[in-house]
Design an enzyme around this catalytic site. Structure first.
Site, PDB file in Angstrom:
ATOM      1  N   SER A 235       0.872  -1.183   0.000  1.00 12.73           N
ATOM      2  CA  SER A 235       0.000   0.000   0.000  1.00 12.73           C
ATOM      3  C   SER A 235       0.899   1.220   0.000  1.00 12.73           C
ATOM      4  O   SER A 235       2.002   1.193   0.565  1.00 12.73           O
ATOM      5  CB  SER A 235      -0.876   0.031   1.258  1.00 12.73           C
ATOM      6  OG  SER A 235      -1.465   1.300   1.414  1.00 12.73           O
TER       7      SER A 235
ATOM      8  N   TYR B 238      -1.844  -0.852  10.382  1.00  9.39           N
ATOM      9  CA  TYR B 238      -1.929  -1.235   8.966  1.00  9.39           C
ATOM     10  C   TYR B 238      -0.740  -0.677   8.186  1.00  9.39           C
ATOM     11  O   TYR B 238      -0.092  -1.395   7.419  1.00  9.39           O
ATOM     12  CB  TYR B 238      -3.249  -0.728   8.391  1.00  9.39           C
ATOM     13  CG  TYR B 238      -3.432  -0.942   6.905  1.00  9.39           C
ATOM     14  CD1 TYR B 238      -3.867  -2.165   6.407  1.00  9.39           C
ATOM     15  CD2 TYR B 238      -3.195   0.096   5.993  1.00  9.39           C
ATOM     16  CE1 TYR B 238      -4.050  -2.360   5.042  1.00  9.39           C
ATOM     17  CE2 TYR B 238      -3.373  -0.086   4.627  1.00  9.39           C
ATOM     18  CZ  TYR B 238      -3.803  -1.311   4.158  1.00  9.39           C
ATOM     19  OH  TYR B 238      -3.972  -1.497   2.805  1.00  9.39           O
TER      20      TYR B 238
END
Ligand code: NAD
Length: 289
Positions: free
Chosen positions: A181, A194
């Site tokens: 990401s 995350y």
């Protein structure tokens, strides 16, 4: 959908869905049919295993791989309905699809998923580590130990378990692709655990790429920016969905089908001299505000 008319953040209505959300419940539905994509037989005869292949980015990758001539196995954890839709879409493209319901946090289940894939198709050539977990917390104190553990177990332990299980079957020319990401590079204040897990995936990609180069197995990562998938309304507040995502230069979310060609590139001979790369597909997201 024509690429000129993709919805901006404002055109995606505020909404929230219970976690884990199903793709069929989203409004508007994500665009993953690859109607603008021209395949060229780049993965003819290959077999790919894609975790999180039931929906979102994973579904679009499964369809793109099928269009390029690969059979696919998808691993998912909850939504049989989403998995069956992916299977039908892959079969529509003339390829086979094996659906495997398994939790990637369990090393034994990862081994079993690889074994089932090889038993069904005879070989394995491409591993796409894509299953992911995120939970929004605005204050660090609210990230419980259990949440931190689940995020890491899904996003990095699971990638390691799958890679280790797949390795005995992979040979020269084969490819591993990890979904990272942009947040693994720039962080996000309300996705601390995350972001850390995605940073781990980036380093894992580079280190395993170096290690596996001698076996001529390439490892690369795709770092998406905001993409309209069930993970978004399933984990964010309606206000965040409403503003999703204004951080990128193009000021809109990507659609899953806009991510899939990058996964084809990394899986095919087109990227024969590329390993350890992290390719950002973000609409121009360079910072997190
Ligand atoms: P998604 O909700 O469609 O896919 C996530 C999938 O992960 C689920 O469908 C489920 O099948 C699988 N999964 C989750 N926990 C699992 C577990 N324990 N065992 C097995 N499978 C499990 O969402 P998506 O956005 O397409 O997510 C795919 C990947 O893309 C994730 O790694 C996510 O972090 C990454 N990503 C997404 C965005 C975005 O904006 N959507 C941005 C950057 C990165």
């Amino acid at each position: 959908m024509s690429t000129e008319f993709r919805p901006t953040a404002e055109q995606i209505p505020a909404q929230t869905l219970a976690y884990p959300a199903s793709q069929s419940d989203m409004n508007p539905l994500p665009d993953s049919d690859l109607s603008n994509y021209s395949p060229a037989g780049k993965l003819q005869g290959k077999v790919a295993l894609i975790t999180g292949g039931d929906s979102g980015i994973g579904r679009a990758v499964a369809i793109a791989y099928a269009m390029e001539g690969a059979d696919v196995a998808i691993v998912y954890n909850v939504h049989d309905d989403d998995a069956n839709i992916t299977k039908a879409l892959v079969e529509e493209k003339g390829q086979h699809c094996l659906t495997i319901k398994a939790d990637v946090r369990d090393s034994a289940l990862c081994k079993q998923a690889v074994a089932q894939t090889v038993e069904k198709f005879g070989h394995l050539d491409i591993l796409v580590n894509n299953a992911g977990y995120q939970k929004v917390q605005f204050e660090i104190e609210d990230i419980s130990d259990e949440q931190f553990q689940r995020t890491m177990e899904t996003n990095i332990f699971g990638y390691f378990y799958m890679l280790k299980a797949a390795l005995p079957h992979l040979k020269a020319g084969d490819a591993i692709i990890n979904t990272s990401s942009i947040l693994g590079l720039i962080g996000k204040e309300f996705l601390v655990d995350y972001s850390a897990s995605k940073g781990a995936i980036n380093a894992f990609t580079k280190a395993t790429a170096q290690n596996l180069a001698k076996r001529k197995i390439r490892v690369n990562a795709v770092a998406p920016g905001p993409v309209w998938t069930p993970g978004i309304p399933g984990t964010m507040t309606p206000e965040q969905v409403d503003n999703f995502d204004k951080d990128n230069a193009m000021e809109r979310a990507g659609q899953p089908e806009e991510l899939a060609p990058t996964y084809v590139y990394f899986a095919s001979e087109d990227s024969s001299f590329v390993t350890g790369a992290i390719l950002e597909v973000t609409g121009g997201q360079v910072s997190s505000t």
